[in-house]
Write a protein that holds these residues in place. Structure first.
Motif, PDB file in Angstrom:
ATOM      1  N   ALA A 265     -17.036 -10.115  -4.986  1.00 52.43           N
ATOM      2  CA  ALA A 265     -17.919 -10.993  -4.711  1.00 52.43           C
ATOM      3  C   ALA A 265     -18.854 -10.570  -3.578  1.00 52.43           C
ATOM      4  CB  ALA A 265     -17.409 -12.391  -4.062  1.00 52.43           C
ATOM      5  N   ALA A 266     -18.287  -9.673  -2.954  1.00 55.77           N
ATOM      6  CA  ALA A 266     -19.660  -8.981  -1.964  1.00 55.77           C
ATOM      7  C   ALA A 266     -20.404  -7.931  -2.688  1.00 55.77           C
ATOM      8  CB  ALA A 266     -18.703  -8.359  -0.512  1.00 55.77           C
ATOM      9  N   ALA A 267     -19.597  -7.195  -3.343  1.00 55.55           N
ATOM     10  CA  ALA A 267     -20.170  -6.194  -4.257  1.00 55.55           C
ATOM     11  C   ALA A 267     -21.327  -6.808  -5.262  1.00 55.55           C
ATOM     12  CB  ALA A 267     -19.219  -5.337  -5.096  1.00 55.55           C
ATOM     13  N   VAL A 268     -20.917  -7.670  -5.685  1.00 53.33           N
ATOM     14  CA  VAL A 268     -21.622  -8.480  -6.866  1.00 53.33           C
ATOM     15  C   VAL A 268     -23.049  -9.155  -5.933  1.00 53.33           C
ATOM     16  CG1 VAL A 268     -21.882 -10.492  -8.401  1.00 53.33           C
ATOM     17  CG2 VAL A 268     -19.960  -8.893  -8.322  1.00 53.33           C
ATOM     18  N   THR A 269     -22.780  -9.777  -5.052  1.00 54.22           N
ATOM     19  CA  THR A 269     -24.037 -10.555  -4.278  1.00 54.22           C
ATOM     20  C   THR A 269     -25.096  -9.516  -3.638  1.00 54.22           C
ATOM     21  OG1 THR A 269     -22.462 -10.927  -2.381  1.00 54.22           O
ATOM     22  CG2 THR A 269     -22.813 -12.617  -4.107  1.00 54.22           C
ATOM     23  N   GLU A 270     -24.366  -8.340  -3.344  1.00 57.42           N
ATOM     24  CA  GLU A 270     -25.340  -7.297  -2.661  1.00 57.42           C
ATOM     25  C   GLU A 270     -26.287  -6.745  -3.738  1.00 57.42           C
ATOM     26  OE1 GLU A 270     -24.794  -3.036  -0.208  1.00 57.42           O
ATOM     27  OE2 GLU A 270     -23.055  -3.913  -0.757  1.00 57.42           O
ATOM     28  N   PHE A 271     -25.595  -6.526  -4.963  1.00 56.44           N
ATOM     29  CA  PHE A 271     -26.358  -5.932  -6.181  1.00 56.44           C
ATOM     30  C   PHE A 271     -27.375  -6.867  -6.448  1.00 56.44           C
ATOM     31  CE2 PHE A 271     -27.041  -5.761 -10.721  1.00 56.44           C
ATOM     32  CZ  PHE A 271     -27.642  -4.391 -10.835  1.00 56.44           C
ATOM     33  N   LEU A 272     -27.082  -8.177  -6.686  1.00 61.76           N
ATOM     34  CA  LEU A 272     -27.834  -9.230  -7.470  1.00 61.76           C
ATOM     35  C   LEU A 272     -29.062  -9.785  -6.263  1.00 61.76           C
ATOM     36  CD1 LEU A 272     -25.322 -11.292  -9.149  1.00 61.76           C
ATOM     37  CD2 LEU A 272     -26.748  -9.707 -10.351  1.00 61.76           C
ATOM     38  N   ARG A 273     -28.646  -9.399  -5.166  1.00 60.61           N
ATOM     39  CA  ARG A 273     -29.726 -10.149  -4.251  1.00 60.61           C
ATOM     40  C   ARG A 273     -30.833  -9.227  -4.322  1.00 60.61           C
ATOM     41  NH1 ARG A 273     -27.668 -12.910  -0.141  1.00 60.61           N
ATOM     42  NH2 ARG A 273     -25.726 -11.872  -0.256  1.00 60.61           N
TER      43      ARG A 273
END
Length: 273
Positions: A265-273
């Motif tokens: 979740a942390a990796a995904v949100t950092e990329f999508l942000r």
């Protein structure tokens, strides 16, 4: 996180989805689950992080899973249903759902702005290996069709329970055991529909997407588990794509969402942000 509503919906007459409406200003994201799961599989771990970024989060039943039946042939009708969500959106997919996400990028160019895939196959490159995988998928489909199934989540469907337990203890998954909630979700799937999904868009039916993905304008993020040696090699192929970022998830096997949900979740949100 501010979730305003959660509702069940149909994208067309057949494709089922759970739609989460948030207080975010704009953007939509579509989430596609893995084989034997359904639209509810990612909700617990991904609503909160994604709700800060998207006005609508769509958790969709892939064909042959949950309430979405398989239509014969390739998954183009499924992709057409997803396009009705918005003119442009982001995609998140795990394993089978990741394959479908990558496949859609090549059939609907310009629709997907960003895509995150976890443990997703880019396509078999060898004709012989493709034929072998088709044979393997067919044997698995026949086994699924042989399982007796009764709708409901009681003590019936013992054969399907045994299959799911065996499937999810494979070395690919790190010899894990399903939780009761995971098992209940997977028992909502009908074995005959799972078999049909393998025949229509299993890995053996998927084209090699590598060249087509080189031409897409979509920004890609590829995640794989540290102990997943099969998809470590797939990640090496993904690194060759000029528009793709690759990251390994520590202490995770094929289903990194299950093994390390917070890290994913942390990796995904950092990329999508």
């Amino acid at each position: 996180m501010s979730v305003l509503t959660i509702s069940q919906t149909l994208l067309n007459s057949t494709v089922a989805a759970l739609m989460v409406q948030t207080s975010a200003q704009d953007r939509d994201i579509v989430c596609l689950h893995g084989f034997t799961q359904n639209r509810l599989a990612m909700v617990r771990d991904f609503v909160a992080p994604l709700a800060t970024l998207y006005r609508r989060i769509w958790f969709v039943d892939c064909p042959g899973h949950g309430m979405t039946p398989v239509e014969p042939g390739d998954p183009s009708s499924f992709f057409d249903a997803l396009v009705t969500i918005a003119p442009h959106f982001d995609l998140f997919g795990y394993s089978m759902g990741g394959r479908l996400a990558l496949w859609m990028l090549t059939t609907h160019p310009g629709v997907i702005e960003r895509a995150v895939v976890v443990s997703a196959h880019l396509g078999i490159t060898s004709a012989q290996a493709r034929e072998e995988r088709q044979d393997s998928d067919e044997r698995l489909a026949q086994r699924l069709e042989s399982l007796p199934y009764t709708a409901g989540l009681g003590n019936q469907n013992l054969e399907l329970r045994a299959f799911l337990d065996e499937w999810n203890r494979a070395p690919l998954f790190g010899d894990r055991a399903l939780t009761d909630s995971d098992l209940r979700l997977r028992l909502m799937n009908q074995p005959t529909q799972l078999a049909a999904s393998l025949r229509s868009y299993g890995t053996g039916q998927q084209p090699d997407l590598t060249l087509a993905l080189q031409e897409t304008s979509t920004q890609l993020f590829y995640l794989f588990g540290e102990t997943d040696t099969t998809y470590r090699a797939m990640a090496d192929r993904a690194r060759q794509l000029t528009n793709c970022e690759v990251q390994m998830i520590d202490q995770a096997a094929h289903d990194a969402l299950h093994d390390q949900p917070r890290l994913v979740a942390a990796a995904v949100t950092e990329f999508l942000r």
